[in-house]
Write a protein that holds these residues in place. Structure first.
Motif, PDB file in Angstrom:
ATOM      1  N   ARG A 104     -53.923 -25.631 -42.798  1.00 10.31           N
ATOM      2  CA  ARG A 104     -54.040 -25.158 -44.181  1.00 10.31           C
ATOM      3  C   ARG A 104     -53.596 -23.700 -44.291  1.00 10.31           C
ATOM      4  O   ARG A 104     -52.865 -23.337 -45.217  1.00 10.31           O
ATOM      5  CB  ARG A 104     -55.477 -25.308 -44.669  1.00 10.31           C
ATOM      6  N   LEU A 105     -54.027 -22.871 -43.350  1.00 14.23           N
ATOM      7  CA  LEU A 105     -53.639 -21.463 -43.358  1.00 14.23           C
ATOM      8  C   LEU A 105     -52.127 -21.319 -43.249  1.00 14.23           C
ATOM      9  O   LEU A 105     -51.493 -20.575 -44.015  1.00 14.23           O
ATOM     10  CB  LEU A 105     -54.323 -20.728 -42.206  1.00 14.23           C
ATOM     11  N   VAL A 106     -51.534 -22.045 -42.306  1.00 11.79           N
ATOM     12  CA  VAL A 106     -50.088 -21.953 -42.099  1.00 11.79           C
ATOM     13  C   VAL A 106     -49.337 -22.496 -43.306  1.00 11.79           C
ATOM     14  O   VAL A 106     -48.316 -21.926 -43.730  1.00 11.79           O
ATOM     15  CB  VAL A 106     -49.688 -22.712 -40.814  1.00 11.79           C
ATOM     16  N   THR A 107     -49.816 -23.585 -43.874  1.00 11.80           N
ATOM     17  CA  THR A 107     -49.147 -24.179 -45.034  1.00 11.80           C
ATOM     18  C   THR A 107     -49.102 -23.212 -46.202  1.00 11.80           C
ATOM     19  O   THR A 107     -48.050 -22.999 -46.823  1.00 11.80           O
ATOM     20  CB  THR A 107     -49.849 -25.480 -45.453  1.00 11.80           C
ATOM     21  N   TRP A 108     -50.238 -22.597 -46.507  1.00  7.15           N
ATOM     22  CA  TRP A 108     -50.259 -21.675 -47.648  1.00  7.15           C
ATOM     23  C   TRP A 108     -49.532 -20.374 -47.341  1.00  7.15           C
ATOM     24  O   TRP A 108     -48.998 -19.722 -48.251  1.00  7.15           O
ATOM     25  CB  TRP A 108     -51.698 -21.416 -48.082  1.00  7.15           C
ATOM     26  N   SER A 109     -49.471 -20.010 -46.075  1.00  8.33           N
ATOM     27  CA  SER A 109     -48.638 -18.863 -45.699  1.00  8.33           C
ATOM     28  C   SER A 109     -47.167 -19.196 -45.922  1.00  8.33           C
ATOM     29  O   SER A 109     -46.397 -18.349 -46.396  1.00  8.33           O
ATOM     30  CB  SER A 109     -48.893 -18.484 -44.237  1.00  8.33           C
ATOM     31  N   ALA A 110     -46.780 -20.419 -45.574  1.00  8.98           N
ATOM     32  CA  ALA A 110     -45.402 -20.852 -45.826  1.00  8.98           C
ATOM     33  C   ALA A 110     -45.109 -20.879 -47.321  1.00  8.98           C
ATOM     34  O   ALA A 110     -44.018 -20.498 -47.761  1.00  8.98           O
ATOM     35  CB  ALA A 110     -45.165 -22.237 -45.205  1.00  8.98           C
ATOM     36  N   VAL A 111     -46.079 -21.329 -48.101  1.00 11.95           N
ATOM     37  CA  VAL A 111     -45.925 -21.311 -49.564  1.00 11.95           C
ATOM     38  C   VAL A 111     -45.646 -19.895 -50.051  1.00 11.95           C
ATOM     39  O   VAL A 111     -44.743 -19.660 -50.872  1.00 11.95           O
ATOM     40  CB  VAL A 111     -47.187 -21.878 -50.249  1.00 11.95           C
ATOM     41  N   SER A 112     -46.411 -18.926 -49.535  1.00  7.52           N
ATOM     42  CA  SER A 112     -46.212 -17.541 -49.976  1.00  7.52           C
ATOM     43  C   SER A 112     -44.846 -17.025 -49.567  1.00  7.52           C
ATOM     44  O   SER A 112     -44.210 -16.273 -50.318  1.00  7.52           O
ATOM     45  CB  SER A 112     -47.319 -16.650 -49.408  1.00  7.52           C
ATOM     46  N   GLY A 113     -44.361 -17.433 -48.389  1.00 14.16           N
ATOM     47  CA  GLY A 113     -43.034 -17.006 -47.957  1.00 14.16           C
ATOM     48  C   GLY A 113     -41.935 -17.557 -48.842  1.00 14.16           C
ATOM     49  O   GLY A 113     -41.004 -16.835 -49.222  1.00 14.16           O
ATOM     50  N   VAL A 114     -42.038 -18.841 -49.184  1.00 14.45           N
ATOM     51  CA  VAL A 114     -41.056 -19.446 -50.079  1.00 14.45           C
ATOM     52  C   VAL A 114     -41.097 -18.777 -51.453  1.00 14.45           C
ATOM     53  O   VAL A 114     -40.061 -18.483 -52.067  1.00 14.45           O
ATOM     54  CB  VAL A 114     -41.299 -20.961 -50.206  1.00 14.45           C
ATOM     55  N   LEU A 115     -42.319 -18.523 -51.933  1.00 17.93           N
ATOM     56  CA  LEU A 115     -42.468 -17.913 -53.256  1.00 17.93           C
ATOM     57  C   LEU A 115     -41.866 -16.512 -53.308  1.00 17.93           C
ATOM     58  O   LEU A 115     -41.332 -16.105 -54.344  1.00 17.93           O
ATOM     59  CB  LEU A 115     -43.938 -17.863 -53.651  1.00 17.93           C
ATOM     60  N   VAL A 116     -41.960 -15.767 -52.224  1.00 13.82           N
ATOM     61  CA  VAL A 116     -41.351 -14.434 -52.193  1.00 13.82           C
ATOM     62  C   VAL A 116     -39.856 -14.532 -52.475  1.00 13.82           C
ATOM     63  O   VAL A 116     -39.297 -13.788 -53.286  1.00 13.82           O
ATOM     64  CB  VAL A 116     -41.603 -13.754 -50.832  1.00 13.82           C
ATOM     65  N   VAL A 117     -39.184 -15.474 -51.800  1.00 12.76           N
ATOM     66  CA  VAL A 117     -37.749 -15.652 -52.004  1.00 12.76           C
ATOM     67  C   VAL A 117     -37.455 -16.118 -53.422  1.00 12.76           C
ATOM     68  O   VAL A 117     -36.572 -15.583 -54.104  1.00 12.76           O
ATOM     69  CB  VAL A 117     -37.183 -16.663 -50.980  1.00 12.76           C
TER      70      VAL A 117
END
Length: 315
Positions: A104-117
């Motif tokens: 869950r932590l990694v998934t939402w971190s990935a979400v934040s990375g995609v959202l930055v772009v």
């Protein structure tokens, strides 16, 4: 002396979980960041020059249009969807393959990375668009419509990422089914932008028609039919193969017409007509659905045979 030593020994590991969590979160964020860039790469390799706009305030040559990180245009609606959602799907797939303990932590971190772009590309592109558009209500409607569409695409990206990154085989398979058409569109955009529109091989449209069915068939074979709840993923994926190509066709047809531009009721009516025709018996959905179904069942059968042989050999 022994008591302080005992305390010191147990004070060291206490920081490890947080350090590991921070490291996993950072890797997840980097995955999302790189996946977001990968999704937009087919557009960026062209030089990312904003497409010509019908409502642009000045007359300019195509090469002199400003740089925009998204190809904002009503004619590029399906392309924008593909560019954005493929980034999310790639991030979700990377998390799924990695399968970290702190999913869950990694998934939402990935979400934040995609959202930055995506947020950076959206803000920059719409700032450029607003600066160059003619003043007036029609430009405002155009700007607002594009912005709403991009926001919808970003939300679809998050759905794709969360589904594919899930530990549930059913959810991941549904995510694969939703992404079959956008991934194909994204791949075609790559081909067109690399070789040039006039140099695209004549076989590309034919191949592109069947690629979604192949992707869905592979996903169904991987999913399997046991337990019985996985049948839900099969049904939904085949429905996606029927509905989504028709929806893409209708959207592109409506937004690509200049005759009805700005006449929302007429555009909606045209969209319903095109969508209905694409779903009808004259549409191309049935052969692709059958191909995906056959591939899925064949894959399940092959896996069963292999598992049976392994079981007999072990016995």
């Amino acid at each position: 002396m022994s008591q302080p030593e005992h305390t010191a020994q147990h004070s060291v590991p206490s920081g490890k979980p947080s350090n590991t969590s921070a490291r996993d979160a950072m890797w997840g964020w980097l995955i999302g960041l790189l996946a977001g860039v990968l999704g937009l790469a087919p557009w960026w390799i062209t030089g990312a020059t904003l497409p010509l706009q019908n409502l642009w305030a000045t007359q300019v040559m195509p090469d002199l249009m400003p740089t925009a990180l998204l190809p904002l245009s009503q004619y590029e609606a399906t392309t924008i969807l593909a560019l954005l959602t493929v980034g999310g799907a790639a991030a979700g797939l990377a998390v799924r393959i990695w399968s970290p303990a702190r999913r869950r932590l990694v998934t939402w971190s990935a979400v934040s990375g995609v959202l930055v772009v995506h947020l950076a590309a959206t803000i920059q592109s719409f700032a450029v668009l607003r600066e160059g558009l003619l003043p007036g209500s029609l430009s405002g409607l155009y700007f607002g419509g594009l912005l709403a569409g991009v926001i919808g695409c970003v939300l679809a990206t998050l759905v794709a990422l969360l589904l594919i990154a899930s530990s549930s085989t059913v959810k991941t398979t549904i995510g694969f089914g939703l992404m079959a058409i956008p991934v194909t569109t994204w791949a075609v955009v790559w081909v067109v932008n690399v070789v040039g529109f006039l140099n695209v091989p004549t076989a590309v449209p034919t191949v592109a028609r069947w690629v979604p069915a192949v992707l869905v068939g592979c996903a169904l074979a991987w999913c399997g039919l046991r337990p019985a709840r996985r049948v839900v993923a099969w049904v939904l994926n085949l429905v996606f193969l029927w509905l989504l190509p028709a929806l893409f066709t209708a959207v592109q047809s409506v937004l690509g017409t200049r005759v009805l531009a700005g006449d929302v009721p007429a555009m909606l009516s045209m969209g319903r007509d095109v969508f209905g025709r694409a779903l009808g018996p004259d549409g191309a959905a049935l052969p692709t659905i059958l191909l995906a179904l056959v591939m899925g069942l064949t894959g399940v059968g092959a896996r069963f045979v292999v598992a049976r042989r392994n079981s007999l050999a072990a016995g």
